[in-house]
Write a protein that holds these residues in place. Sequence first.
Motif, PDB file in Angstrom:
ATOM      1  N   SER A   1      -5.292  -5.446  18.558  1.00  0.00           N
ATOM      2  CA  SER A   1      -6.247  -6.563  18.579  1.00  0.00           C
ATOM      3  C   SER A   1      -5.582  -7.895  18.298  1.00  0.00           C
ATOM      4  CB  SER A   1      -7.364  -6.327  17.551  1.00  0.00           C
ATOM      5  OG  SER A   1      -6.830  -6.197  16.251  1.00  0.00           O
ATOM      6  N   VAL A   2      -4.287  -7.868  17.946  1.00  0.00           N
ATOM      7  CA  VAL A   2      -3.529  -9.104  17.750  1.00  0.00           C
ATOM      8  C   VAL A   2      -2.203  -8.984  18.480  1.00  0.00           C
ATOM      9  CG1 VAL A   2      -4.547  -9.565  15.490  1.00  0.00           C
ATOM     10  CG2 VAL A   2      -2.421  -8.287  15.627  1.00  0.00           C
TER      11      VAL A   2
ATOM     12  N   CYS B   1       2.519   5.249  10.065  1.00  0.00           N
ATOM     13  CA  CYS B   1       1.400   4.301   9.992  1.00  0.00           C
ATOM     14  C   CYS B   1       1.795   3.018   9.263  1.00  0.00           C
ATOM     15  CB  CYS B   1       0.201   4.951   9.292  1.00  0.00           C
ATOM     16  SG  CYS B   1      -0.560   6.292  10.229  1.00  0.00           S
ATOM     17  N   ALA B   2       2.623   3.145   8.227  1.00  0.00           N
ATOM     18  CA  ALA B   2       3.040   1.960   7.476  1.00  0.00           C
ATOM     19  C   ALA B   2       3.908   1.029   8.310  1.00  0.00           C
ATOM     20  CB  ALA B   2       3.792   2.379   6.215  1.00  0.00           C
ATOM     21  N   ASN B   3       4.512   1.555   9.371  1.00  0.00           N
ATOM     22  CA  ASN B   3       5.383   0.749  10.228  1.00  0.00           C
ATOM     23  C   ASN B   3       4.619   0.106  11.384  1.00  0.00           C
ATOM     24  OD1 ASN B   3       8.153  -0.070  10.436  1.00  0.00           O
ATOM     25  ND2 ASN B   3       8.306   1.139  12.311  1.00  0.00           N
ATOM     26  N   VAL B   4       3.341   0.463  11.532  1.00  0.00           N
ATOM     27  CA  VAL B   4       2.496  -0.093  12.585  1.00  0.00           C
ATOM     28  C   VAL B   4       1.551  -1.108  11.963  1.00  0.00           C
ATOM     29  CG1 VAL B   4       0.780   0.419  14.371  1.00  0.00           C
ATOM     30  CG2 VAL B   4       2.643   2.039  13.919  1.00  0.00           C
ATOM     31  N   TYR B   5       1.476  -2.282  12.516  1.00  0.00           N
ATOM     32  CA  TYR B   5       0.645  -3.339  11.937  1.00  0.00           C
ATOM     33  C   TYR B   5      -0.819  -2.924  11.922  1.00  0.00           C
ATOM     34  CZ  TYR B   5      -1.048  -8.031  10.854  1.00  0.00           C
ATOM     35  OH  TYR B   5      -1.651  -9.102  10.241  1.00  0.00           O
ATOM     36  N   VAL B   6      -1.532  -3.301  10.869  1.00  0.00           N
ATOM     37  CA  VAL B   6      -2.888  -2.831  10.635  1.00  0.00           C
ATOM     38  C   VAL B   6      -3.827  -3.165  11.781  1.00  0.00           C
ATOM     39  CG1 VAL B   6      -3.470  -4.932   9.342  1.00  0.00           C
ATOM     40  CG2 VAL B   6      -4.785  -2.825   8.954  1.00  0.00           C
ATOM     41  N   ASP B   7      -3.654  -4.334  12.395  1.00  0.00           N
ATOM     42  CA  ASP B   7      -4.541  -4.756  13.483  1.00  0.00           C
ATOM     43  C   ASP B   7      -3.872  -4.641  14.841  1.00  0.00           C
ATOM     44  OD1 ASP B   7      -6.778  -5.458  11.863  1.00  0.00           O
ATOM     45  OD2 ASP B   7      -5.755  -7.293  11.268  1.00  0.00           O
ATOM     46  N   THR B   8      -2.925  -3.726  14.962  1.00  0.00           N
ATOM     47  CA  THR B   8      -2.252  -3.561  16.237  1.00  0.00           C
ATOM     48  C   THR B   8      -3.257  -3.220  17.331  1.00  0.00           C
ATOM     49  OG1 THR B   8      -0.469  -2.382  17.364  1.00  0.00           O
ATOM     50  CG2 THR B   8      -1.831  -1.109  15.853  1.00  0.00           C
TER      51      THR B   8
ATOM     52  N   THR C   1       1.386  -8.897  18.217  1.00  0.00           N
ATOM     53  CA  THR C   1       2.352  -8.691  17.143  1.00  0.00           C
ATOM     54  C   THR C   1       3.601  -9.559  17.293  1.00  0.00           C
ATOM     55  OG1 THR C   1       3.255  -6.808  18.382  1.00  0.00           O
ATOM     56  CG2 THR C   1       1.587  -6.329  16.702  1.00  0.00           C
ATOM     57  N   GLU C   2       3.813 -10.092  18.486  1.00  0.00           N
ATOM     58  CA  GLU C   2       4.981 -10.968  18.668  1.00  0.00           C
ATOM     59  C   GLU C   2       4.815 -12.298  17.944  1.00  0.00           C
ATOM     60  OE1 GLU C   2       5.665 -11.429  22.801  1.00  0.00           O
ATOM     61  OE2 GLU C   2       6.259  -9.321  23.127  1.00  0.00           O
ATOM     62  N   ASP C   3       3.565 -12.652  17.634  1.00  0.00           N
ATOM     63  CA  ASP C   3       3.319 -13.908  16.926  1.00  0.00           C
ATOM     64  C   ASP C   3       3.415 -13.763  15.414  1.00  0.00           C
ATOM     65  OD1 ASP C   3       2.939 -15.263  19.276  1.00  0.00           O
ATOM     66  OD2 ASP C   3       0.760 -14.998  19.286  1.00  0.00           O
ATOM     67  N   LEU C   4       3.562 -12.522  14.909  1.00  0.00           N
ATOM     68  CA  LEU C   4       3.611 -12.302  13.469  1.00  0.00           C
ATOM     69  C   LEU C   4       4.874 -12.916  12.876  1.00  0.00           C
ATOM     70  CD1 LEU C   4       2.470  -8.566  13.233  1.00  0.00           C
ATOM     71  CD2 LEU C   4       1.095 -10.613  12.843  1.00  0.00           C
TER      72      LEU C   4
ATOM     73  N   GLU D   1      -1.267 -14.691   3.674  1.00  0.00           N
ATOM     74  CA  GLU D   1      -0.978 -16.071   3.290  1.00  0.00           C
ATOM     75  C   GLU D   1       0.330 -16.515   3.933  1.00  0.00           C
ATOM     76  OE1 GLU D   1       0.118 -16.551  -0.818  1.00  0.00           O
ATOM     77  OE2 GLU D   1       0.485 -14.407  -1.027  1.00  0.00           O
ATOM     78  N   SER D   2       0.319 -17.736   4.461  1.00  0.00           N
ATOM     79  CA  SER D   2       1.504 -18.243   5.133  1.00  0.00           C
ATOM     80  C   SER D   2       1.422 -19.755   5.256  1.00  0.00           C
ATOM     81  CB  SER D   2       1.647 -17.614   6.531  1.00  0.00           C
ATOM     82  OG  SER D   2       2.731 -18.174   7.232  1.00  0.00           O
ATOM     83  N   THR D   3       2.581 -20.381   5.210  1.00  0.00           N
ATOM     84  CA  THR D   3       2.643 -21.828   5.461  1.00  0.00           C
ATOM     85  C   THR D   3       3.039 -22.100   6.905  1.00  0.00           C
ATOM     86  OG1 THR D   3       4.964 -21.909   4.784  1.00  0.00           O
ATOM     87  CG2 THR D   3       3.303 -22.284   3.086  1.00  0.00           C
ATOM     88  N   VAL D   4       3.356 -21.025   7.650  1.00  0.00           N
ATOM     89  CA  VAL D   4       3.838 -21.162   9.023  1.00  0.00           C
ATOM     90  C   VAL D   4       2.740 -20.745   9.978  1.00  0.00           C
ATOM     91  CG1 VAL D   4       5.598 -20.426  10.672  1.00  0.00           C
ATOM     92  CG2 VAL D   4       6.175 -20.677   8.258  1.00  0.00           C
ATOM     93  N   SER D   5       2.552 -21.502  11.027  1.00  0.00           N
ATOM     94  CA  SER D   5       1.552 -21.169  12.035  1.00  0.00           C
ATOM     95  C   SER D   5       2.009 -19.964  12.829  1.00  0.00           C
ATOM     96  CB  SER D   5       1.326 -22.353  12.980  1.00  0.00           C
ATOM     97  OG  SER D   5       0.486 -21.977  14.045  1.00  0.00           O
ATOM     98  N   VAL D   6       1.101 -18.990  13.017  1.00  0.00           N
ATOM     99  CA  VAL D   6       1.445 -17.793  13.774  1.00  0.00           C
ATOM    100  C   VAL D   6       1.500 -18.059  15.261  1.00  0.00           C
ATOM    101  CG1 VAL D   6       0.468 -16.243  12.065  1.00  0.00           C
ATOM    102  CG2 VAL D   6      -0.975 -17.084  13.909  1.00  0.00           C
TER     103      VAL D   6
END
Length: 668
Positions: A226-227, A217-224, A229-232, A116-121
Amino acid sequence: MGDTEERTETHKIRCLSKLKMFLLAITCAYVAKTLSGSYMNSMLTQIERQFNIPTSVVGFINGSFEIGNLLLIVFVSYFGTKLHRPIMIGVGCVVMSLGCFLQSLPHFFMDRYEYESTVSVSGNLSSNSFLCMENGTQIFRPTEDPSECVKEVKSLMWVYVLVGNIIRGIGETPIMPLGISYIEDFAKSENSPLYIGFIETGAIIGPLIGLLLASFCANVYVDTGSVNTEDLTITPTDTRWVGAWWFGFLVCAGVNLLTAIPFFFLPKTPPKEGLTNNAEIVKNDQEEKQKEVKKEKDGITKDFLPFLKSLLCNPIYMLFILISVIQFNAFVNMISFMPKYLEQQYGKSSSDAIFLIGIYNLPPICIGYIVGGLIMKKFKITVKQAAHIGCWFSLIEYLLYYLCFLMICDNSPVAGVTTSYEGTHQDLYVENILTGCNMNCNCPTKIWDPVCGENGLSYMSACLAGCETSVGTGIDMVFQNCSCIGTSGNSSAVLGLCDKGHDCSLMLQYFLILSMTSSFIYSLSAIPGYMVLLRCIKPEEKSLGVGLHTFCTRVFAGIPAPIYFGALVDSTCLHWGTLKCGESGACRIYDSTNFRYIYLGLPAALRGSSYIPAFLILAILRKRRLPGEEASSGTVLVEAKVTGKENECKDRHQNSKVSNNDEWKTKL
């Protein structure tokens, strides 16, 4: 004569090497199974966020391991010793591998994770439609077609993790009782505690590796991959962050599969260690074993009910079960939710919390197990002495535990949730999201997208902070002209909650040092505690007795504890995440004060009550003169009879035959 001695010595070396090979293999199996278990416990928060489920459901998923385990534990403990134990352990490792693989499957079946976010990725929008727009109309990301929302809310992909955990519990069942009983049957009695200490060391190395893997693993984004990560717009410290939880389960599956291989090449019944120095003894031992196997086949279930009745009428044994159930309730809760506690209390990320737990807690436990085993071997500890050692060391650690209540941090200052917009304390369970500075901004009031103002106060979103413009993209985005932050008109904010400060970091260090000290002290009592469990029942009842003990801890602690504790943790939630169409998801922020009272207070109350039956055991043992207490050499084997009558200690050769069902290691 010389040829006979040479053949006997060669046979001795060969059988000893087989026992050592089994010791190495079962230690690796313990590493693999505890690796999987510690990784699962560490990923509970990630699973909660991935599937947007409450902590109580996550507790049920965690307890499902015990469901799978208890389905077979009593029968495996009793009947498993009649079969080929190494092969059964190997099959168990393969089943555990299958369970771990099944747990990772939801990632490959689900769509990409959306927080959930109010900011565009996608970066900075020229219209800044996610910021404060007086008298404007805004459209925020969490508005989708209602039919899609219902489909997402009702998703049951977490059931794969549940079923996989049950299968993992089934696979773990033979490893614990059969591995220890194999060592007890074929090792010298004085070497057995030391061997158990080595196995326990493997049971600590596994969690250490598991926690390090979980931290990575917790420090690596779940969808690394395929997305981008700079836009997160979130970081690992954000409560919406989900790490690559699925990757570690694949690693655990591979490790468990590899550890299964050696067990398929080990013998069923090697000669007992130390009894191969005489060919006649070896011959007689083999003949008597063949007679015993034939007798067991004639009545494999004949003595099950008498043994069960005898155990239920044993006061020391039943009090020991009561202690274990109470303390296991406390420790399951503490271990399962410790990463979440460090996150919420001290503001650490999941990755850092898991790493700190592994570094500070596990090495002292490992050292304590080894020292405990050496003490039992060197000083020839009797049952009464072991009971006192276990009780008093545990009590010392329990008293130190109360110092944790002094190592606290305040709630994160979030405007409208924990504090007012003026920075003063407010009722934590009455949200005052809208105020004069953001009343006309048309902001969403449920979406959690926190920002930290330069005044040290956090806000639920940039819009609710009254921010009108932004610069930068992704996590580096800076919001400006925030009317709720200050009156200068140039006040700014950045993404994420504000840091809790140096004082809170100092409290975390104190907490970790105390946790390290407590872990070492308590681990010193573990091996003596196992010895009390082993020696308070008849040799022929030991395997069933330990299986029943484990069964009770699973049913009355392992399964219900994470569920009711998770529900209590949910009751301290201050703000729930929002799914599409407004459905509640995972909790985003807790009342750290009430969370602390539950996390520390409930285990303290449970453990305190467990010392009542502990002192009763000491009183009962004091009134009984147990056999072998006055022996001057060798490790003493004591059986506390149900009838209270005294028994003579059997010699080492006879004890190797009657204790074929020994098993005295339970899950910590």
